[in-house]
Design a protein around this motif. Structure first.
Motif, PDB file in Angstrom:
ATOM      1  N   TYR A   1       0.838  -1.197   0.000  1.00  0.00           N
ATOM      2  CA  TYR A   1       0.000   0.000   0.000  1.00  0.00           C
ATOM      3  C   TYR A   1       0.869   1.241   0.000  1.00  0.00           C
ATOM      4  O   TYR A   1       1.930   1.280   0.610  1.00  0.00           O
ATOM      5  CB  TYR A   1      -0.892   0.024   1.247  1.00  0.00           C
ATOM      6  N   ARG A   2       0.373   2.287  -0.656  1.00  0.00           N
ATOM      7  CA  ARG A   2       1.036   3.592  -0.601  1.00  0.00           C
ATOM      8  C   ARG A   2       0.642   4.216   0.734  1.00  0.00           C
ATOM      9  O   ARG A   2      -0.538   4.261   1.071  1.00  0.00           O
ATOM     10  CB  ARG A   2       0.559   4.468  -1.768  1.00  0.00           C
ATOM     11  N   THR A   3       1.625   4.680   1.497  1.00  0.00           N
ATOM     12  CA  THR A   3       1.362   5.185   2.840  1.00  0.00           C
ATOM     13  C   THR A   3       2.251   6.377   3.171  1.00  0.00           C
ATOM     14  O   THR A   3       3.378   6.465   2.681  1.00  0.00           O
ATOM     15  CB  THR A   3       1.586   4.072   3.892  1.00  0.00           C
ATOM     16  N   PRO A   4       1.750   7.290   3.995  1.00  0.00           N
ATOM     17  CA  PRO A   4       2.594   8.390   4.466  1.00  0.00           C
ATOM     18  C   PRO A   4       3.665   7.865   5.425  1.00  0.00           C
ATOM     19  O   PRO A   4       3.444   6.896   6.151  1.00  0.00           O
ATOM     20  CB  PRO A   4       1.627   9.313   5.217  1.00  0.00           C
TER      21      PRO A   4
ATOM     22  N   GLY B   1       0.620   3.781   7.573  1.00  0.00           N
ATOM     23  CA  GLY B   1      -0.217   2.655   7.171  1.00  0.00           C
ATOM     24  C   GLY B   1       0.074   1.376   7.930  1.00  0.00           C
ATOM     25  O   GLY B   1      -0.731   0.454   7.941  1.00  0.00           O
ATOM     26  N   TRP B   2       1.232   1.316   8.586  1.00  0.00           N
ATOM     27  CA  TRP B   2       1.597   0.136   9.371  1.00  0.00           C
ATOM     28  C   TRP B   2       1.194   0.331  10.832  1.00  0.00           C
ATOM     29  O   TRP B   2       0.546  -0.513  11.415  1.00  0.00           O
ATOM     30  CB  TRP B   2       3.099  -0.147   9.248  1.00  0.00           C
TER      31      TRP B   2
ATOM     32  N   GLU C   1       5.639   2.781  -0.816  1.00  0.00           N
ATOM     33  CA  GLU C   1       4.921   1.513  -0.898  1.00  0.00           C
ATOM     34  C   GLU C   1       5.421   0.655   0.260  1.00  0.00           C
ATOM     35  O   GLU C   1       6.626   0.598   0.504  1.00  0.00           O
ATOM     36  CB  GLU C   1       5.218   0.797  -2.226  1.00  0.00           C
ATOM     37  N   ALA C   2       4.503  -0.007   0.960  1.00  0.00           N
ATOM     38  CA  ALA C   2       4.913  -0.828   2.103  1.00  0.00           C
ATOM     39  C   ALA C   2       3.962  -2.007   2.273  1.00  0.00           C
ATOM     40  O   ALA C   2       2.797  -1.936   1.897  1.00  0.00           O
ATOM     41  CB  ALA C   2       4.932   0.008   3.382  1.00  0.00           C
ATOM     42  N   ASN C   3       4.481  -3.055   2.848  1.00  0.00           N
ATOM     43  CA  ASN C   3       3.677  -4.217   3.197  1.00  0.00           C
ATOM     44  C   ASN C   3       3.070  -3.966   4.584  1.00  0.00           C
ATOM     45  O   ASN C   3       3.476  -4.544   5.578  1.00  0.00           O
ATOM     46  CB  ASN C   3       4.521  -5.500   3.162  1.00  0.00           C
ATOM     47  N   CYS C   4       2.087  -3.101   4.631  1.00  0.00           N
ATOM     48  CA  CYS C   4       1.514  -2.584   5.873  1.00  0.00           C
ATOM     49  C   CYS C   4       0.823  -3.633   6.743  1.00  0.00           C
ATOM     50  O   CYS C   4       0.586  -3.387   7.918  1.00  0.00           O
ATOM     51  CB  CYS C   4       0.534  -1.447   5.565  1.00  0.00           C
ATOM     52  N   ARG C   5       0.496  -4.775   6.185  1.00  0.00           N
ATOM     53  CA  ARG C   5      -0.192  -5.797   6.971  1.00  0.00           C
ATOM     54  C   ARG C   5       0.756  -6.698   7.757  1.00  0.00           C
ATOM     55  O   ARG C   5       0.294  -7.532   8.529  1.00  0.00           O
ATOM     56  CB  ARG C   5      -1.086  -6.644   6.073  1.00  0.00           C
ATOM     57  N   THR C   6       2.051  -6.547   7.560  1.00  0.00           N
ATOM     58  CA  THR C   6       2.974  -7.383   8.322  1.00  0.00           C
ATOM     59  C   THR C   6       2.872  -7.041   9.806  1.00  0.00           C
ATOM     60  O   THR C   6       2.648  -5.886  10.172  1.00  0.00           O
ATOM     61  CB  THR C   6       4.433  -7.238   7.840  1.00  0.00           C
ATOM     62  N   GLU C   7       3.003  -8.040  10.639  1.00  0.00           N
ATOM     63  CA  GLU C   7       2.961  -7.810  12.084  1.00  0.00           C
ATOM     64  C   GLU C   7       4.353  -7.600  12.653  1.00  0.00           C
ATOM     65  O   GLU C   7       4.506  -7.078  13.744  1.00  0.00           O
ATOM     66  CB  GLU C   7       2.275  -8.989  12.767  1.00  0.00           C
ATOM     67  N   ASP C   8       5.364  -7.999  11.913  1.00  0.00           N
ATOM     68  CA  ASP C   8       6.747  -7.971  12.374  1.00  0.00           C
ATOM     69  C   ASP C   8       7.464  -6.755  11.791  1.00  0.00           C
ATOM     70  O   ASP C   8       7.656  -6.664  10.578  1.00  0.00           O
ATOM     71  CB  ASP C   8       7.431  -9.269  11.941  1.00  0.00           C
TER      72      ASP C   8
END
Length: 181
Positions: A91-94, A113-114, A147-154
């Motif tokens: 996701y694109r996130t600030p 977003g994370w 862009e980031a993998n915002c759903r990662t928990e780690d």
């Protein structure tokens, strides 16, 4: 993080580990393996035997995604990460810069977003290179988009790519007045 004597691409928390994650994520999202080679990699996940002479194995080995140990082809941790990155949503996130440590070559930031309050450590050289902002000009309070993998928990697995300077907010947004203030 930078210059740590234990910096290895397989050692979590090191500069080299973060560089490897960025490289593998870019490979997975921007330049994925050809389908037959990726299929070979997925075969390793399923635990199937792969011939050490299999076509495409040399490419997987060069990229650090697979290796041969004791005559058996094995999936590496980077190979696993590649496959995760192929399937995860980005996701694109600030991104808000909290601090910059030029000596350690790191940036502490909030990836909105994370998590809206938990800071993460980013690589100064990556932020500077992708955003085209020289390291000496990176300061607390700057905003970027990435862009980031915002759903990662780690937090160790959080990978930012395509980092850009954020456009300015509309006048009045920062004082609580909304877009029309």
């Amino acid at each position: 993080m930078h210059g740590c004597p234990c910096s290895a691409a397989t050692t979590r928390g090191t500069y080299a580990y973060k560089v490897a994650l960025i490289r593998v994520t870019r490979l997975a999202t921007e330049m994925p393996l050809l389908p037959p080679v990726e299929s070979l990699l997925r075969t390793l996940v399923d635990g199937e035997e792969v011939d050490v002479e299999a076509e495409g194995l040399a490419l997987l080995k060069v990229r650090g995604l697979a290796d041969v140990l004791d005559g058996r082809v094995v999936l590496t941790s980077l190979g696993r990460r590649y496959l995760v990155a192929r399937g995860e949503h980005r996701y694109r996130t600030p991104v808000e810069v909290l601090s910059v440590d030029v000596k350690a070559r790191t940036v502490e930031a909030v990836v909105v977003g994370w998590h809206t309050t938990e800071p993460v450590t980013l690589l100064l050289d990556q932020v500077a290179a992708e955003s085209k902002v020289p390291p000496v000009e990176l300061v607390a309070g700057m905003f970027f988009e990435a862009e980031a993998n915002c759903r990662t928990e780690d937090v160790e697995e959080l990978v930012l790519t395509d980092i850009r300077v954020a456009p300015p907010l509309p006048k009045g947004w920062m004082n609580g007045g909304g877009p029309d203030a």
